[in-house]
Write an enzyme that holds these catalytic residues in place. Structure first.
Site, PDB file in Angstrom:
ATOM      1  N   ARG A 175      53.045  31.312  50.087  1.00  0.00           N
ATOM      2  CA  ARG A 175      53.731  30.023  50.055  1.00  0.00           C
ATOM      3  C   ARG A 175      55.116  30.103  50.684  1.00  0.00           C
ATOM      4  O   ARG A 175      55.696  29.077  51.024  1.00  0.00           O
ATOM      5  CB  ARG A 175      53.885  29.550  48.605  1.00  0.00           C
ATOM      6  CG  ARG A 175      52.593  29.195  47.916  1.00  0.00           C
ATOM      7  CD  ARG A 175      52.855  28.825  46.465  1.00  0.00           C
ATOM      8  NE  ARG A 175      53.856  27.780  46.371  1.00  0.00           N
ATOM      9  CZ  ARG A 175      53.599  26.480  46.434  1.00  0.00           C
ATOM     10  NH1 ARG A 175      52.369  26.075  46.615  1.00  0.00           N
ATOM     11  NH2 ARG A 175      54.565  25.599  46.332  1.00  0.00           N
ATOM     12  N   ARG A 179      60.295  33.329  59.234  1.00  0.00           N
ATOM     13  CA  ARG A 179      60.448  32.714  60.549  1.00  0.00           C
ATOM     14  C   ARG A 179      61.123  33.633  61.565  1.00  0.00           C
ATOM     15  O   ARG A 179      62.049  34.372  61.227  1.00  0.00           O
ATOM     16  CB  ARG A 179      61.271  31.430  60.428  1.00  0.00           C
ATOM     17  CG  ARG A 179      60.649  30.426  59.467  1.00  0.00           C
ATOM     18  CD  ARG A 179      61.365  29.092  59.516  1.00  0.00           C
ATOM     19  NE  ARG A 179      60.821  28.204  58.504  1.00  0.00           N
ATOM     20  CZ  ARG A 179      61.525  27.618  57.539  1.00  0.00           C
ATOM     21  NH1 ARG A 179      62.832  27.803  57.478  1.00  0.00           N
ATOM     22  NH2 ARG A 179      60.948  26.841  56.667  1.00  0.00           N
ATOM     23  N   ARG A 254      54.924  30.277  32.302  1.00  0.00           N
ATOM     24  CA  ARG A 254      56.330  30.656  32.248  1.00  0.00           C
ATOM     25  C   ARG A 254      57.153  29.412  31.930  1.00  0.00           C
ATOM     26  O   ARG A 254      56.810  28.298  32.340  1.00  0.00           O
ATOM     27  CB  ARG A 254      56.796  31.235  33.588  1.00  0.00           C
ATOM     28  CG  ARG A 254      56.052  32.478  34.022  1.00  0.00           C
ATOM     29  CD  ARG A 254      56.339  33.670  33.149  1.00  0.00           C
ATOM     30  NE  ARG A 254      57.667  34.220  33.436  1.00  0.00           N
ATOM     31  CZ  ARG A 254      58.204  35.234  32.761  1.00  0.00           C
ATOM     32  NH1 ARG A 254      57.554  35.775  31.728  1.00  0.00           N
ATOM     33  NH2 ARG A 254      59.397  35.695  33.087  1.00  0.00           N
ATOM     34  N   ARG A 284      68.454  32.296  39.504  1.00  0.00           N
ATOM     35  CA  ARG A 284      69.223  31.500  40.457  1.00  0.00           C
ATOM     36  C   ARG A 284      70.264  30.671  39.713  1.00  0.00           C
ATOM     37  O   ARG A 284      70.199  30.504  38.498  1.00  0.00           O
ATOM     38  CB  ARG A 284      68.306  30.578  41.267  1.00  0.00           C
ATOM     39  CG  ARG A 284      67.474  29.594  40.453  1.00  0.00           C
ATOM     40  CD  ARG A 284      66.515  28.814  41.338  1.00  0.00           C
ATOM     41  NE  ARG A 284      65.663  27.911  40.578  1.00  0.00           N
ATOM     42  CZ  ARG A 284      64.742  27.111  41.105  1.00  0.00           C
ATOM     43  NH1 ARG A 284      64.563  27.088  42.421  1.00  0.00           N
ATOM     44  NH2 ARG A 284      63.998  26.326  40.354  1.00  0.00           N
ATOM     45  N   GLU A 305      69.688  29.961  35.657  1.00  0.00           N
ATOM     46  CA  GLU A 305      68.289  29.773  35.281  1.00  0.00           C
ATOM     47  C   GLU A 305      67.648  31.114  34.916  1.00  0.00           C
ATOM     48  O   GLU A 305      67.765  32.088  35.650  1.00  0.00           O
ATOM     49  CB  GLU A 305      67.543  29.144  36.458  1.00  0.00           C
ATOM     50  CG  GLU A 305      66.104  28.764  36.186  1.00  0.00           C
ATOM     51  CD  GLU A 305      65.503  28.000  37.348  1.00  0.00           C
ATOM     52  OE1 GLU A 305      64.407  28.395  37.791  1.00  0.00           O
ATOM     53  OE2 GLU A 305      66.127  27.022  37.823  1.00  0.00           O
ATOM     54  N   TYR A 353      49.867  25.543  40.493  1.00  0.00           N
ATOM     55  CA  TYR A 353      51.185  25.217  41.021  1.00  0.00           C
ATOM     56  C   TYR A 353      50.969  24.253  42.180  1.00  0.00           C
ATOM     57  O   TYR A 353      50.264  24.568  43.144  1.00  0.00           O
ATOM     58  CB  TYR A 353      51.936  26.457  41.496  1.00  0.00           C
ATOM     59  CG  TYR A 353      53.317  26.090  41.982  1.00  0.00           C
ATOM     60  CD1 TYR A 353      54.382  26.064  41.090  1.00  0.00           C
ATOM     61  CD2 TYR A 353      53.535  25.710  43.297  1.00  0.00           C
ATOM     62  CE1 TYR A 353      55.642  25.684  41.506  1.00  0.00           C
ATOM     63  CE2 TYR A 353      54.799  25.328  43.725  1.00  0.00           C
ATOM     64  CZ  TYR A 353      55.840  25.319  42.829  1.00  0.00           C
ATOM     65  OH  TYR A 353      57.091  24.928  43.250  1.00  0.00           O
ATOM     66  N   ASP A 355      53.011  21.232  44.785  1.00  0.00           N
ATOM     67  CA  ASP A 355      54.189  20.490  45.194  1.00  0.00           C
ATOM     68  C   ASP A 355      54.047  19.032  44.763  1.00  0.00           C
ATOM     69  O   ASP A 355      52.944  18.541  44.523  1.00  0.00           O
ATOM     70  CB  ASP A 355      54.376  20.569  46.718  1.00  0.00           C
ATOM     71  CG  ASP A 355      54.813  21.948  47.175  1.00  0.00           C
ATOM     72  OD1 ASP A 355      55.518  22.632  46.401  1.00  0.00           O
ATOM     73  OD2 ASP A 355      54.454  22.341  48.301  1.00  0.00           O
TER      74      ASP A 355
END
Length: 383
Positions: A175, A179, A254, A284, A305, A353, A355
């Site tokens: 995922r 680049r 989680r 994060r 977090e 999961y 989006d």
């Protein structure tokens, strides 16, 4: 147009709100039950009373899609900002751009390589290619080699999932973008942004219809669910295992804990800063005001977090990645298929999961097929 028909939707997140709106517009009466005191699910946001900053109450949510139908549907209820998500990560005492791109690679190697030169150098560092990597670590070593993987991904992944990378499926890493250019945008979809008045206001407008009845603070029991399913079709967006009262045990999730602090001015200069080192306990820090770059606030609100295993009393965030062959998941999927007059939809109900745009797209397709007379147990994308 259908008339004199009623359905029940459990959950006022994106899946539930989308279903309710489309069904109501077709003439179907909808009752939406939401166990929490607010709508929007885990996309729920609200203003900080002290600072005025819009807070993503369950962690960052950035909308992005290449599906024009989804974007057009949501534009009926909100305007989107032109926010573009850019992530940085602290690793080994330095700040790095993510996703890994040419700037990351040249910074890491101390070079000024071209994309072709970077590809050639990386080819010498990658593990030999296997047809199908067995786990996340094997996938990472094939993609980037040992050093990049250990610096950016190993510690962060194990903190996020609470498991060794060798026990996690390779699909998690697939995922993440990698680049060979200098594009540091986290997402590359054509349409991106954040609702200009927030996700909660967008969800509220979706539910503003005379045929939609919203009931907040309205948890439903397995017995009530079965009763609702007998009386009218039931769309279930809650956890899959909870529908069956955890009869075979709990599916693993989680959950997240947040440690909030405020500061003057700008704390970190970006919305999200990851922390890749395993000895840093948080994954994060989110600085919420950067999600609304056109707004100006003297103070700032930040959240550290922390990820941990969800307990029965916790809000589930991320299903622990498993295959469809997992015995416990297989049990609940089979039970769902055997349950009449119920459709399981959304991240929790399908134990995936997803989006946000994928959740909305599934709900749009399921609603239209229901209106056409079809009744699905799961969205087609479940497979």
């Amino acid at each position: 147009m259908k008339t004199n028909q009623h359905v029940t939707v459990v959950g006022a997140g994106l899946a539930g709100c989308t279903l309710a709106r489309i069904l109501a517009e077709s003439g179907i009466a909808v009752t939406v039950h939401e166990s929490r005191e607010h709508i929007g699910g885990n996309c729920h946001d609200s203003r900080c009373r002290q600072t005025g900053v819009m807070i993503h109450r369950y962690g960052p949510h950035i909308f992005h899609t290449d599906r024009p139908e989804v974007y057009a549907f949501l534009e009926r209820f909100t305007q989107f900002t032109d926010y573009r998500h850019r992530v940085r990560t602290v690793a080994n005492g330095q700040v790095w751009p993510l996703p890994v791109n040419m700037l990351t690679l040249n910074q890491f190697w101390g070079t000024a390589l071209s994309p072709q030169q970077a590809r050639e150098r990386l080819d010498t560092l990658r593990a030999p290619t296997q047809e199908a990597p067995e786990h996340l670590e094997a996938q990472a070593l094939q993609l980037m080699g040992v050093d990049l993987y250990q610096l950016f991904f190993k510690g962060y992944t194990q903190k996020q999932w609470g498991r060794a990378a060798t026990s996690l499926p390779a699909s998690i890493l697939r995922r993440l973008p990698f680049r060979f250019n200098y594009d540091d945008r986290y997402f590359q979809q054509a349409r991106q942004g954040i609702p200009d008045k927030g996700y909660t206001q967008m969800a509220l407008r979706m539910l503003e219809h005379p045929l939609i009845t919203l009931r907040l603070n309205s948890p439903v029991t397995p017995l009530q669910m079965q009763d609702a399913g007998r009386k009218s079709h039931l769309f279930w967006t809650g956890p899959l295992d909870s529908f069956f009262d955890y009869e075979a045990g709990r599916l693993p999730y989680r959950t997240l804990d947040f440690e909030e602090f405020t500061a003057q001015g700008d704390f970190q200069g970006c919305a999200v800063m990851n922390y890749s080192d395993e000895d840093v306990p948080w994954t994060r820090i989110t600085e919420h005001k950067h999600f609304m770059p056109d707004e100006h606030h003297e103070q700032t609100v930040c959240w550290r977090e922390f990820s941990r295993e969800a307990q029965p009393e916790d809000i589930p965030y991320y299903p622990v990645q498993q295959t469809l062959d997992d015995p416990l998941l297989k049990h609940y999927l089979k039970r769902a298929e055997e349950t009449e007059n119920v459709t399981f939809i959304g991240r929790l109900a399908t134990f995936r999961y997803q989006d946000m745009d994928a959740v909305i797209w599934d709900a749009m397709q399921v609603a239209q097929r229901f209106i056409a007379g079809e009744k699905l147990t799961f969205p087609d994308s479940r497979a």
